[in-house]
Design an enzyme around this catalytic site. Structure first.
Site, PDB file in Angstrom:
ATOM      1  N   GLY A  11       0.541  -1.465  -0.031  1.00  0.00           N
ATOM      2  CA  GLY A  11       0.444   0.313  -0.033  1.00  0.00           C
ATOM      3  C   GLY A  11       1.034   1.147   0.229  1.00  0.00           C
ATOM      4  N   LEU A  90      -3.113  -6.584  -7.412  1.00  0.00           N
ATOM      5  CA  LEU A  90      -3.333  -7.393  -7.919  1.00  0.00           C
ATOM      6  C   LEU A  90      -3.578  -8.488  -9.003  1.00  0.00           C
ATOM      7  CD1 LEU A  90       0.430  -7.969  -6.384  1.00  0.00           C
ATOM      8  CD2 LEU A  90       0.091  -6.516  -7.981  1.00  0.00           C
ATOM      9  N   HIS A 109       1.839   0.734 -13.464  1.00  0.00           N
ATOM     10  CA  HIS A 109       2.374  -0.060 -13.093  1.00  0.00           C
ATOM     11  C   HIS A 109       3.851   0.078 -13.636  1.00  0.00           C
ATOM     12  CE1 HIS A 109       3.454  -3.641 -15.395  1.00  0.00           C
ATOM     13  NE2 HIS A 109       4.197  -3.087 -16.381  1.00  0.00           N
ATOM     14  N   GLU A 180       6.057   6.182  -9.203  1.00  0.00           N
ATOM     15  CA  GLU A 180       4.971   5.769  -9.682  1.00  0.00           C
ATOM     16  C   GLU A 180       3.979   6.422  -7.728  1.00  0.00           C
ATOM     17  OE1 GLU A 180       4.326   1.309  -7.598  1.00  0.00           O
ATOM     18  OE2 GLU A 180       5.979   1.245  -8.742  1.00  0.00           O
TER      19      GLU A 180
HETATM   20  C1  GAR Z   1       4.201  -1.013  -7.894  1.00  0.00           C
HETATM   21  O1  GAR Z   1       4.672  -1.104  -7.857  1.00  0.00           O
HETATM   22  C2  GAR Z   1       2.875  -1.246  -8.276  1.00  0.00           C
HETATM   23  O2  GAR Z   1       3.306  -0.722  -9.152  1.00  0.00           O
HETATM   24  C3  GAR Z   1       2.761  -2.799  -8.953  1.00  0.00           C
HETATM   25  O3  GAR Z   1       2.798  -3.526  -7.605  1.00  0.00           O
HETATM   26  C4  GAR Z   1       3.407  -2.718  -6.287  1.00  0.00           C
HETATM   27  C5  GAR Z   1       2.506  -2.551  -5.366  1.00  0.00           C
HETATM   28  O4  GAR Z   1       2.460  -1.815  -4.064  1.00  0.00           O
HETATM   29  N1  GAR Z   1       1.552  -3.487  -9.878  1.00  0.00           N
HETATM   30  C6  GAR Z   1       1.829  -3.883 -10.772  1.00  0.00           C
HETATM   31  O5  GAR Z   1       2.748  -5.549 -10.039  1.00  0.00           O
HETATM   32  C7  GAR Z   1       0.247  -4.358 -11.198  1.00  0.00           C
HETATM   33  N2  GAR Z   1       0.756  -4.387 -12.232  1.00  0.00           N
HETATM   34  P1  GAR Z   1       2.600  -0.914  -3.314  1.00  0.00           P
HETATM   35  O6  GAR Z   1       1.698  -2.233  -2.455  1.00  0.00           O
HETATM   36  O7  GAR Z   1       3.620  -0.714  -2.092  1.00  0.00           O
HETATM   37  O8  GAR Z   1       1.755   0.108  -3.600  1.00  0.00           O
END
Ligand code: GAR
Length: 207
Positions: A11, A90, A109, A180
């Site tokens: 998150g 995911l 992404h 991000e």
């Molecule tokens: C992040 O790096 C996001 O970009 C990736 O999962 C991670 C989640 O981090 N998303 C994907 O791979 C979607 N295809 P977070 O839970 O700490 O935000």
């Protein structure tokens, strides 16, 4: 604008949105609901720490994907959300949710689409693939969500250099922090300001 934020793990992207609401950049944004695909997601703790309602909806707990899809859609609509933000979510969204929220779902992404994306490319995997290919830059992309993985119109991208000593984990951390957490709040700002239009699968940003 009220938004729903969908999560599956740590998150940090949810936290970035919360922080930008608090610092005023997203002052007019209200997170009406956090939807998690997993009861173990630390993102749920971040939601409760900030008094944000949350719900765990995992497809495997339902008799069918269709039933789960309608439950997700219903939860988001009941919370009065106008935009769905996939922030480290995911799972693949259900068809009815994607249809009902057409052009109102965005995803972050962790790569520069169309590189290192598509089915199976999530979490640490795009970074492993980027290093294995020897790319010299990588980054993150915010895009609209349609029925296929990572193929909707691109709203914002940000790149960073890949450094000689990078491991997948180091690169992942740099992209999370420098890309991000910057472009996801920015994309929400642009959408809330009505500055994004779509034509022939291309997103255009007004100045
Ligand atoms: C992040 O790096 C996001 O970009 C990736 O999962 C991670 C989640 O981090 N998303 C994907 O791979 C979607 N295809 P977070 O839970 O700490 O935000």
């Amino acid at each position: 604008m009220r938004i729903a934020v969908f999560v599956s793990g740590g998150g940090t992207n949810l936290q970035a949105i919360i922080d930008r609401i608090k610092d005023g950049y997203l002052a007019d944004i209200d997170i009406g609901l956090v939807v998690s695909s997993s009861p173990k997601a630390y993102a749920l703790t971040r939601a409760s720490d900030n008094n944000i309602p949350s719900v765990v909806l995992s497809a495997k707990d339902f008799a069918s994907r269709e039933e789960w899809d309608l439950k997700v859609l219903n939860a988001v609509e009941e919370a009065g959300c106008e935009l769905i933000v996939l922030a480290g979510y995911l799972s693949l969204l259900g068809k009815e949710t994607v249809k009902a929220f057409s052009n109102r779902i965005i995803n972050i992404h962790p790569a520069l689409i169309p590189a290192f994306c598509g089915e199976g490319m999530y979490g640490i995997r795009p970074h492993i693939a980027a290093l294995a290919r020897g790319v010299k830059v990588s980054g993150a992309t915010v895009h609209f969500v349609n029925e296929e993985y990572d193929s909707g119109p691109i709203i914002i991208q940000k790149a960073v250099d890949v450094l000689p000593d990078d491991t997948p984990e180091i690169l992942q951390q740099r992209i999370m922090k420098e890309c991000e957490q910057e472009i996801l709040p920015k994309a929400i700002r642009l959408l809330a300001d009505g500055k994004v239009s779509i034509e022939n699968n291309i997103a255009y940003i007004k100045d």
